[in-house]
Design a protein around this motif. Structure first.
Motif, PDB file in Angstrom:
ATOM      1  N   UNK A 152       0.812  -1.214   0.000  1.00 19.07           N
ATOM      2  CA  UNK A 152       0.000   0.000   0.000  1.00 19.07           C
ATOM      3  C   UNK A 152       0.846   1.264   0.000  1.00 19.07           C
ATOM      4  N   UNK A 153       2.078   1.161   0.505  1.00 20.51           N
ATOM      5  CA  UNK A 153       2.890   2.380   0.609  1.00 20.51           C
ATOM      6  C   UNK A 153       4.330   2.208   0.132  1.00 20.51           C
ATOM      7  N   UNK A 154       4.693   1.024  -0.330  1.00 21.65           N
ATOM      8  CA  UNK A 154       6.056   0.758  -0.800  1.00 21.65           C
ATOM      9  C   UNK A 154       6.035   0.305  -2.250  1.00 21.65           C
ATOM     10  N   UNK A 155       6.950   0.841  -3.049  1.00 12.16           N
ATOM     11  CA  UNK A 155       7.158   0.382  -4.424  1.00 12.16           C
ATOM     12  C   UNK A 155       8.660   0.168  -4.604  1.00 12.16           C
ATOM     13  N   UNK A 156       9.083  -1.084  -4.550  1.00 12.18           N
ATOM     14  CA  UNK A 156      10.511  -1.404  -4.633  1.00 12.18           C
ATOM     15  C   UNK A 156      10.971  -1.716  -6.054  1.00 12.18           C
ATOM     16  N   UNK A 157      10.119  -1.493  -7.042  1.00 10.95           N
ATOM     17  CA  UNK A 157      10.486  -1.810  -8.421  1.00 10.95           C
ATOM     18  C   UNK A 157      11.648  -0.947  -8.906  1.00 10.95           C
ATOM     19  N   UNK A 158      11.711   0.291  -8.450  1.00 10.61           N
ATOM     20  CA  UNK A 158      12.790   1.188  -8.866  1.00 10.61           C
ATOM     21  C   UNK A 158      14.132   0.716  -8.311  1.00 10.61           C
ATOM     22  N   UNK A 159      14.130   0.279  -7.043  1.00  8.38           N
ATOM     23  CA  UNK A 159      15.366  -0.208  -6.437  1.00  8.38           C
ATOM     24  C   UNK A 159      15.810  -1.500  -7.095  1.00  8.38           C
ATOM     25  N   UNK A 160      14.878  -2.390  -7.400  1.00  7.28           N
ATOM     26  CA  UNK A 160      15.242  -3.641  -8.085  1.00  7.28           C
ATOM     27  C   UNK A 160      15.917  -3.344  -9.414  1.00  7.28           C
ATOM     28  N   UNK A 161      15.403  -2.373 -10.130  1.00 14.22           N
ATOM     29  CA  UNK A 161      16.002  -2.006 -11.423  1.00 14.22           C
ATOM     30  C   UNK A 161      17.374  -1.364 -11.222  1.00 14.22           C
ATOM     31  N   UNK A 162      17.545  -0.612 -10.129  1.00 13.53           N
ATOM     32  CA  UNK A 162      18.816   0.081  -9.887  1.00 13.53           C
ATOM     33  C   UNK A 162      19.946  -0.872  -9.570  1.00 13.53           C
ATOM     34  N   UNK A 163      19.650  -2.068  -9.080  1.00 11.50           N
ATOM     35  CA  UNK A 163      20.716  -3.002  -8.685  1.00 11.50           C
ATOM     36  C   UNK A 163      20.970  -4.063  -9.743  1.00 11.50           C
TER      37      UNK A 163
END
Length: 317
Positions: free
Chosen positions: A305-316
């Motif tokens: 509901x308040x976290x989107x980790x897709x950007x971090x996954x792409x960054x690593x």
């Protein structure tokens, strides 16, 4: 003629959109150690290498950062997330995309005559605001001191530098202070009642925050920002002498205090070096938000509901 053509070509290359840098305005809450990776990334040119021109503005609390993110005058915040969670459960637009401080680096600083947590009963404790950060730890302090939350006066005064000033002016009796401000308080003769991390070992204290609509429209820039921020974090720990000098400048402290802050950050495992978010740290924040009545009593923890980790996954990758 050849010289004119060469000059014209050079001008075109400089003006080429592919070479233009994306400007990112970033808000942080105060000049404390968990923002040093961002200043490091600027100093080492890591953002520039991602095609980003990053400008950091220091606020005195997270609420105004959230307002500016929603208004679009800031693109990224690195701040606390309690009010964000409450708003997200109501459909708000802000999202956590990465973690920075995964536990609070604060010490409980009080006037010199206050010698124990029990002595805080009946006193005034200064906090950043009534919706975020250190406010929620007062209940833990009260429990450890053997009294009720209602037995202290909690006063919203602003961020750590403001609390330091009000302690000196004796307008508050105690406040949570991160290092190096806690070191300065020790040297000035204030009572140090210990690290709050002993009472609250897991807590997502600061995170990278964005407006989800802006983030989706600027994915490449945001991924580049996270990549550079990770590099800044690694560099900070790998080069303590250089980082101490930069820390002294940006944290407005001495090189010795900046070096001590780096060492304590590593020893206490304050920063998530890979920017990940742990369930334990997020759940503790959610529990505090729920206990404060900022989400419905029957609301279940749901990080999606308040976290989107897709950007971090792409960054690593």
């Amino acid at each position: 003629m050849k010289l004119i053509l060469a000059a014209a070509l050079a001008l075109l290359l400089v003006a080429s959109p592919s070479r233009a840098e994306t400007m990112l305005h970033v808000g942080v809450v105060s000049r404390t150690i968990f923002y040093l990776p961002a200043w490091t990334a600027i100093a080492q040119g890591f953002f520039k290498q991602e095609g980003l021109d990053v400008e950091i503005e220091v606020y005195d609390g997270s609420d105004r950062i959230s307002e500016d993110l929603r208004a679009g005058t800031k693109q990224i915040g690195i701040n606390s997330i309690e009010n964000l969670i409450a708003e997200a459960y109501k459909g708000g637009p802000l999202r956590v995309i990465a973690g920075t401080a995964q536990r609070p680096p604060h010490y409980i600083i009080a006037q010199a005559e206050i010698k124990s947590l029990a002595d805080l009963k009946g006193k005034t404790i200064g906090v950043v605001s009534m919706k975020e950060g250190t406010t929620f730890f007062v209940a833990d302090i009260a429990q450890a001191g053997g009294f009720a939350l209602a037995d202290v006066k909690v006063e919203a005064v602003g961020g750590s530098p403001t609390r330091a000033r009000l302690l000196r002016e004796r307008k508050i009796d105690a406040g949570l202070q991160p290092y190096p401000l806690s070191y300065e308080a020790d040297a000035a003769g204030f009572s140090d009642l210990g690290p709050i991390a002993k009472l609250v070992p897991d807590y997502q204290f600061t995170s990278v925050v964005v407006d989800e609509d802006w983030a989706r429209a600027h994915r490449a820039a945001l991924v580049g920002f996270l990549r550079a921020l990770r590099r800044g974090t690694d560099y900070m720990f790998a080069h303590p002498d250089e980082s101490s000098a930069l820390g002294a400048k940006e944290l407005r402290t001495t090189p010795a205090y900046a070096r001590r802050a780096l060492e304590d950050t590593a020893r206490m495992d304050v920063l998530a070096r890979d920017l990940t978010l742990t369930d334990a740290s997020l759940r503790r924040v959610f529990a505090n938000v729920k206990a404060a009545g900022l989400v419905p009593a029957d609301a279940a923890f749901d990080r999606s509901k308040f976290v989107d980790e897709s950007f971090l996954r792409e960054a690593v990758k």
